[in-house]
Design a protein around this motif. Structure first.
Motif, PDB file in Angstrom:
ATOM      1  N   PHE A   6      -7.215  -6.382   7.630  1.00 57.22           N
ATOM      2  CA  PHE A   6      -6.772  -5.429   6.472  1.00 57.22           C
ATOM      3  C   PHE A   6      -7.328  -4.466   6.365  1.00 57.22           C
ATOM      4  O   PHE A   6      -8.537  -4.909   5.391  1.00 57.22           O
ATOM      5  CB  PHE A   6      -5.735  -6.211   5.896  1.00 57.22           C
ATOM      6  CG  PHE A   6      -4.545  -4.447   5.081  1.00 57.22           C
ATOM      7  CD1 PHE A   6      -3.477  -4.179   5.418  1.00 57.22           C
ATOM      8  CD2 PHE A   6      -5.039  -4.180   4.043  1.00 57.22           C
ATOM      9  CE1 PHE A   6      -2.665  -3.591   5.088  1.00 57.22           C
ATOM     10  CE2 PHE A   6      -4.217  -3.342   3.330  1.00 57.22           C
ATOM     11  CZ  PHE A   6      -3.402  -2.900   3.848  1.00 57.22           C
ATOM     12  N   ILE A   7      -7.394  -3.561   6.887  1.00 53.26           N
ATOM     13  CA  ILE A   7      -8.398  -1.608   6.229  1.00 53.26           C
ATOM     14  C   ILE A   7      -6.852  -0.816   5.800  1.00 53.26           C
ATOM     15  O   ILE A   7      -6.695  -0.081   6.458  1.00 53.26           O
ATOM     16  CB  ILE A   7      -8.981  -1.418   6.860  1.00 53.26           C
ATOM     17  CG1 ILE A   7      -9.785  -3.016   7.717  1.00 53.26           C
ATOM     18  CG2 ILE A   7      -9.827  -0.033   6.665  1.00 53.26           C
ATOM     19  CD1 ILE A   7     -10.304  -2.362   9.346  1.00 53.26           C
ATOM     20  N   ALA A   8      -7.648  -1.046   4.199  1.00 52.46           N
ATOM     21  CA  ALA A   8      -6.405   0.133   3.880  1.00 52.46           C
ATOM     22  C   ALA A   8      -7.355   1.979   3.840  1.00 52.46           C
ATOM     23  O   ALA A   8      -8.392   1.650   3.561  1.00 52.46           O
ATOM     24  CB  ALA A   8      -6.114   0.320   2.146  1.00 52.46           C
ATOM     25  N   MET A   9      -6.680   2.179   4.859  1.00 55.36           N
ATOM     26  CA  MET A   9      -7.454   3.557   4.590  1.00 55.36           C
ATOM     27  C   MET A   9      -7.202   4.578   3.188  1.00 55.36           C
ATOM     28  O   MET A   9      -5.935   4.522   2.913  1.00 55.36           O
ATOM     29  CB  MET A   9      -7.825   4.717   6.195  1.00 55.36           C
ATOM     30  CG  MET A   9      -7.731   3.110   6.862  1.00 55.36           C
ATOM     31  SD  MET A   9      -9.421   3.507   7.282  1.00 55.36           S
ATOM     32  CE  MET A   9     -10.024   4.635   7.688  1.00 55.36           C
ATOM     33  N   ALA A  10      -8.183   5.831   3.524  1.00 56.59           N
ATOM     34  CA  ALA A  10      -7.827   7.029   2.126  1.00 56.59           C
ATOM     35  C   ALA A  10      -7.476   8.052   2.679  1.00 56.59           C
ATOM     36  O   ALA A  10      -7.434   8.011   4.245  1.00 56.59           O
ATOM     37  CB  ALA A  10      -9.319   7.462   1.346  1.00 56.59           C
ATOM     38  N   ASN A  11      -6.013   8.561   2.721  1.00 55.64           N
ATOM     39  CA  ASN A  11      -5.493   9.774   2.849  1.00 55.64           C
ATOM     40  C   ASN A  11      -5.831  10.894   2.324  1.00 55.64           C
ATOM     41  O   ASN A  11      -6.259  11.585   1.701  1.00 55.64           O
ATOM     42  CB  ASN A  11      -4.413   9.484   2.464  1.00 55.64           C
ATOM     43  CG  ASN A  11      -3.569  11.352   3.200  1.00 55.64           C
ATOM     44  OD1 ASN A  11      -4.250  11.605   4.041  1.00 55.64           O
ATOM     45  ND2 ASN A  11      -1.916  10.850   3.112  1.00 55.64           N
TER      46      ASN A  11
ATOM     47  N   HIS B 266       1.172  -1.383  -0.199  1.00 59.61           N
ATOM     48  CA  HIS B 266      -0.217  -0.087   0.028  1.00 59.61           C
ATOM     49  C   HIS B 266       1.078   1.301   0.374  1.00 59.61           C
ATOM     50  O   HIS B 266       0.717   2.017  -0.717  1.00 59.61           O
ATOM     51  CB  HIS B 266      -0.709  -0.082   1.175  1.00 59.61           C
ATOM     52  CG  HIS B 266      -1.561   1.002   1.032  1.00 59.61           C
ATOM     53  ND1 HIS B 266      -2.295   1.735   2.398  1.00 59.61           N
ATOM     54  CD2 HIS B 266      -2.281   1.980   0.211  1.00 59.61           C
ATOM     55  CE1 HIS B 266      -3.312   2.597   2.153  1.00 59.61           C
ATOM     56  NE2 HIS B 266      -3.399   2.784   0.248  1.00 59.61           N
ATOM     57  N   ALA B 267       2.076   1.326   0.691  1.00 60.56           N
ATOM     58  CA  ALA B 267       2.741   2.560   1.303  1.00 60.56           C
ATOM     59  C   ALA B 267       3.354   3.125  -0.329  1.00 60.56           C
ATOM     60  O   ALA B 267       3.600   3.900  -0.828  1.00 60.56           O
ATOM     61  CB  ALA B 267       3.830   2.353   2.033  1.00 60.56           C
TER      62      ALA B 267
ATOM     63  N   GLU C 188       1.369   9.997   1.328  1.00 55.64           N
ATOM     64  CA  GLU C 188       1.484   9.244   2.631  1.00 55.64           C
ATOM     65  C   GLU C 188       0.381   8.187   2.175  1.00 55.64           C
ATOM     66  O   GLU C 188      -0.546   8.703   1.911  1.00 55.64           O
ATOM     67  CB  GLU C 188       1.630   9.894   3.865  1.00 55.64           C
ATOM     68  CG  GLU C 188       2.945  10.842   3.834  1.00 55.64           C
ATOM     69  CD  GLU C 188       2.842  11.204   5.466  1.00 55.64           C
ATOM     70  OE1 GLU C 188       1.725  11.029   5.838  1.00 55.64           O
ATOM     71  OE2 GLU C 188       3.986  11.877   5.127  1.00 55.64           O
ATOM     72  N   ALA C 189       0.354   6.640   2.546  1.00 51.93           N
ATOM     73  CA  ALA C 189      -0.424   5.976   2.825  1.00 51.93           C
ATOM     74  C   ALA C 189      -0.780   5.860   4.245  1.00 51.93           C
ATOM     75  O   ALA C 189       0.021   6.030   5.316  1.00 51.93           O
ATOM     76  CB  ALA C 189      -0.271   4.584   2.132  1.00 51.93           C
ATOM     77  N   CYS C 190      -2.175   4.955   4.286  1.00 45.77           N
ATOM     78  CA  CYS C 190      -2.169   5.092   5.400  1.00 45.77           C
ATOM     79  C   CYS C 190      -3.341   3.585   6.159  1.00 45.77           C
ATOM     80  O   CYS C 190      -4.154   3.741   4.976  1.00 45.77           O
ATOM     81  CB  CYS C 190      -2.976   6.001   6.641  1.00 45.77           C
ATOM     82  SG  CYS C 190      -4.008   7.114   5.563  1.00 45.77           S
TER      83      CYS C 190
ATOM     84  N   HIS D 103       1.156   4.238   8.588  1.00 49.94           N
ATOM     85  CA  HIS D 103       1.401   5.345   7.279  1.00 49.94           C
ATOM     86  C   HIS D 103       3.029   5.280   7.705  1.00 49.94           C
ATOM     87  O   HIS D 103       3.718   5.053   7.563  1.00 49.94           O
ATOM     88  CB  HIS D 103       0.722   6.951   8.004  1.00 49.94           C
ATOM     89  CG  HIS D 103       1.256   7.540   8.723  1.00 49.94           C
ATOM     90  ND1 HIS D 103       1.593   7.113  10.487  1.00 49.94           N
ATOM     91  CD2 HIS D 103       2.560   8.558   8.540  1.00 49.94           C
ATOM     92  CE1 HIS D 103       2.604   7.972  10.829  1.00 49.94           C
ATOM     93  NE2 HIS D 103       2.688   8.890   9.731  1.00 49.94           N
ATOM     94  N   SER D 104       3.133   5.931   6.533  1.00 45.30           N
ATOM     95  CA  SER D 104       4.345   5.277   5.507  1.00 45.30           C
ATOM     96  C   SER D 104       4.849   7.289   5.355  1.00 45.30           C
ATOM     97  O   SER D 104       3.983   8.612   5.687  1.00 45.30           O
ATOM     98  CB  SER D 104       3.985   5.496   4.179  1.00 45.30           C
ATOM     99  OG  SER D 104       3.221   6.169   3.516  1.00 45.30           O
TER     100      SER D 104
END
Lengths: 135, 92
Positions: free
Chosen positions: A40-45, A15-16, A23-25, A79-80
């Motif tokens: 796992f839940i990828a969130m929108a930045n 994701h990062a 930045e990814a989070c 986050h990245s």
């Protein structure tokens, strides 16, 4: 110590990498009190920024409500950083408000190597912890 | 009937560990005043002199009150107000 599966570790890194240079989070939920990251839940930045991230408030509401309904809690909040090292910034520390969570930071500033580190952040105090990736 | 308020883990020190408390008021501002009577210190964690603190998200039912009228948002019996910690940061 953060114990995390190879699969979930690799999802955070992917994701990062995919969102770089922004930045990814995201979050990994797990059963409340278990300390086991599972879902796992990828969130929108919402900021779509190379120097800042913020969970979209509407998305966060739905994700937190689902966790509550499932008796889950955020076990990992990740986050990245895309141009600096994987260490919590002053802003990261000021916002950190889940004392039971592992705050994972990855750095994608190097095109080949991804730094992956984990911290506890409690009342403004940062403690790095070892990461154990299990196959 | 009252207004149900959901409290995040980090603020449960103000509610004796309760996940959910009840309050009254006709606006969010009044509701927070009312809560502060029984849960002293809670209001200051939600509001500062400029309005809602940037470290928290407050929702009326499922709407972020920043997109409604902030502290002036009308509330009524039967509503649910949810407080969540904002999740944010950055590399500066």
């Amino acid at each position: 110590m953060l114990t995390i599966s190879r699969e979930l570790h690799d999802k955070i890194v992917a994701h990062a990498r995919a969102d770089h240079p922004d930045e990814a989070c995201g979050v990994i939920a797990g059963p409340a009190g278990s300390d086991r990251p599972e879902r796992f839940i990828a969130m929108a930045n919402a900021e779509r920024s190379p120097t800042f991230y913020r969970f979209d408030s509407a998305e966060q509401f739905r994700v937190w409500r689902d966790m509550d309904d499932n008796d889950e809690e955020p076990i990992v909040i990740y986050h990245s950083h895309t141009a600096t090292d994987a260490y919590p910034s002053r802003t990261d520390i000021s916002y950190a408000s889940e004392p039971q969570a592992h705050y994972v930071l990855v750095s994608t500033r190097d095109g080949n190597e991804t730094e992956f580190r984990s911290y506890r952040i409690e009342e403004g105090k940062v403690t790095e912890e070892p990461v154990s990736v299990v196959e | 009937m009252a207004i149900e308020v959901r409290i995040p883990t980090i603020l449960r020190t103000y509610t004796d560990g309760a996940k959910q408390v009840e309050g009254a008021g006709s606006t969010l501002d009044e509701l927070f005043d009312d809560l502060d009577q029984r849960h002293g210190g809670l209001r200051a964690r939600l509001v500062d002199e400029k309005g809602l603190r940037r470290f928290v998200n407050v929702y009326l039912n499922d709407e972020d009150v920043r997109f409604l009228s902030g502290l002036e948002t009308p509330v009524k019996d039967g509503d649910t107000v949810t407080v969540l910690p904002a999740v944010a940061g950055g590399d500066r």
